[in-house]
Design an enzyme around this catalytic site. Structure first.
Site, PDB file in Angstrom:
ATOM      1  CB  CYS A 170       3.300  -3.275   9.927  1.00 28.46           C
ATOM      2  SG  CYS A 170       2.580  -1.691  10.252  1.00 28.46           S
ATOM      3  CD  GLU A 227       3.366   4.843   9.671  1.00 32.65           C
ATOM      4  OE1 GLU A 227       4.222   5.438   9.239  1.00 32.65           O
ATOM      5  OE2 GLU A 227       2.318   4.501   9.392  1.00 32.65           O
ATOM      6  CB  SER A 245      -2.343   4.796   4.748  1.00 31.07           C
ATOM      7  OG  SER A 245      -1.390   4.156   4.001  1.00 31.07           O
ATOM      8  CB  CYS A 251      -1.213  -1.662  -2.997  1.00 35.94           C
ATOM      9  SG  CYS A 251      -1.451  -0.435  -1.493  1.00 35.94           S
ATOM     10  CG  ASN A 260      -4.361  -5.379  -4.734  1.00 35.67           C
ATOM     11  OD1 ASN A 260      -4.835  -5.558  -5.901  1.00 35.67           O
ATOM     12  ND2 ASN A 260      -3.811  -4.450  -4.338  1.00 35.67           N
ATOM     13  CB  SER A 291       3.022   5.787   2.521  1.00 40.61           C
ATOM     14  OG  SER A 291       1.807   5.498   2.714  1.00 40.61           O
ATOM     15  CB  CYS A 298       7.182  -0.554  -3.383  1.00 39.57           C
ATOM     16  SG  CYS A 298       6.244  -0.389  -1.765  1.00 39.57           S
ATOM     17  CB  CYS A 340      -3.984  -1.271   8.710  1.00 39.23           C
ATOM     18  SG  CYS A 340      -3.332   0.076   9.419  1.00 39.23           S
ATOM     19  CD  GLU A 390       7.181 -10.374   0.005  1.00 35.62           C
ATOM     20  OE1 GLU A 390       6.963 -11.469  -0.177  1.00 35.62           O
ATOM     21  OE2 GLU A 390       6.066  -9.605   0.077  1.00 35.62           O
ATOM     22  CB  CYS A 438      -2.488  -4.169   5.625  1.00 43.64           C
ATOM     23  SG  CYS A 438      -0.829  -4.171   5.059  1.00 43.64           S
TER      24      CYS A 438
END
Length: 360
Positions: free
Chosen positions: A111, A165, A218, A338, A295, A196, A104, A115, A91, A118
């Site tokens: 990933c 990442e 982050s 996010c 979110n 990031s 973005c 985390c 995405e 996320c």
């Protein structure tokens, strides 16, 4: 197989053309056609010699990911799910604002860092994206937004904050950054391209030397105890090592500060004492804070901090002299905010099955 020229930055494309017996200026021409012009068909590259066009048609291609789904938010945010093969999709999100347009970009299918807060991290991991798949997101967004070479730039900023990442896919990301910054590519400034990272310290040092763009961390916690739970990578590179790496990065950074991103999780990291811990933690690192209201996503296990809690937290940091912004939630109605990007991930880590068992 044909060679996808989107995998090359200008030095790489020049070397590739040299192997074809072509002069360096031909690489610059093709680079401009692909990126400034958004042209994928060699027959439309009209200032190339016919012999070169035929050679390219036989041996090369300009191949970007295909569109699977396009969504538009009520607030103008656009999200594209792009096909990267074998049932996987990544995405990409465009966020329009009054003074800039930010894209973005994703760097991996899923990933591997896991985390806790996320949505992408819950999807597991499949593979790194190629340079062509990374830069193809910018190429595609320009096309989708109707950008032509004569138009004023619609995408003024790029943030490597999508799925994955970035520094875990170091070489492909750096090559894509090179294309973004090149005047024959997209001509973006280092100040307007941000990587990031969750804190991959050795790769931060490498990035400083080869491609020092703006850097966002982050952070999401003010002490190792909380961060170890939220971001498992912290057990390998704890906060004292991360802060030292930030100081080293600033020696060559295009901006004179690091952006610390801090997601606001109710009852986890949002107390006044956490804000005061942050002040002590970053005392030697010129920085600004971007507070991000959490979110929610299905079965996340976390709640968003209250507006009052966020206000108090922000004011403590501001009173200590820090620049603090609270990120507006954009694209929430299309899961483009996010931490919500999930895409389509053929997980190789069995993490999706693990979370299903946990939630079951």
């Amino acid at each position: 197989m044909k060679t996808n020229l989107l995998n090359f930055d200008l030095p790489g494309l020049t070397a590739h053309f040299a192997q074809m017996g072509e002069k360096p200026f031909r690489a610059r021409q093709v680079m401009r056609w692909m990126h400034l012009g958004g042209i994928a068909d060699f027959t439309d590259m009209t200032d190339l010699a016919k012999s070169l066009r035929h050679k390219l048609l036989d041996n090369a291609e300009v191949k970007v990911p295909d569109l699977l789904i396009e969504q538009k938010s009520a607030d103008g945010t656009c999200k594209w799910l792009l096909d990267v093969g074998t049932g996987n999709g990544v995405e990409t999100v465009f966020i329009p604002e009054d003074t800039r347009g930010t894209l973005c970009i994703s760097s991996q299918i899923g990933c591997a860092l896991e985390c806790m807060f996320c949505s992408t991290g819950r999807q597991g991991f499949n593979r790194n994206l190629t340079t062509a798949e990374i830069i193809g997101q910018l190429w595609w967004a320009n096309k989708a937004l109707g950008v032509t070479p004569k138009d004023e730039r619609v995408i003024s900023n790029v943030v490597m904050m999508g799925m994955g990442e970035p520094l875990a896919n170091f070489d492909n990301v750096v090559t894509a950054l090179s294309i973004m910054l090149d005047d024959h590519g997209y001509g973006l400034s280092r100040r307007r391209v941000t990587v990031s990272t969750s804190g991959m310290v050795p790769q931060m040092d490498r990035l400083k030397e080869v491609m020092p763009v703006a850097l966002a961390i982050s952070l999401h916690a003010s002490n190792d105890q909380v961060r170890d739970k939220l971001i498992p990578l912290n057990k390998k590179y704890p906060l004292n090592q991360l802060m030292a790496a930030c100081q080293r990065y600033l020696v060559k950074a295009p901006r004179d500060f690091i952006t610390f991103e801090y997601i606001m999780l109710k009852g986890i990291n949002d107390a006044p004492e956490h804000a005061r811990e942050l002040i002590a933690l970053v005392k030697d690192v010129p920085c600004k804070f971007n507070l991000i209201p959490f979110n929610p996503f299905t079965n996340s296990g976390f709640e968003r901090s209250t507006n009052e809690r966020i206000r108090v937290f922000r004011e403590i940091l501001q009173e200590a002299g820090f620049v603090v912004t609270v990120r507006k939630t954009r694209g929430d109605d299309i899961d483009a905010a996010c931490g919500q990007l999930a895409g389509k991930v053929k997980d190789k880590t069995q993490r999706q099955q693990k979370w299903q068992l946990v939630q079951g």
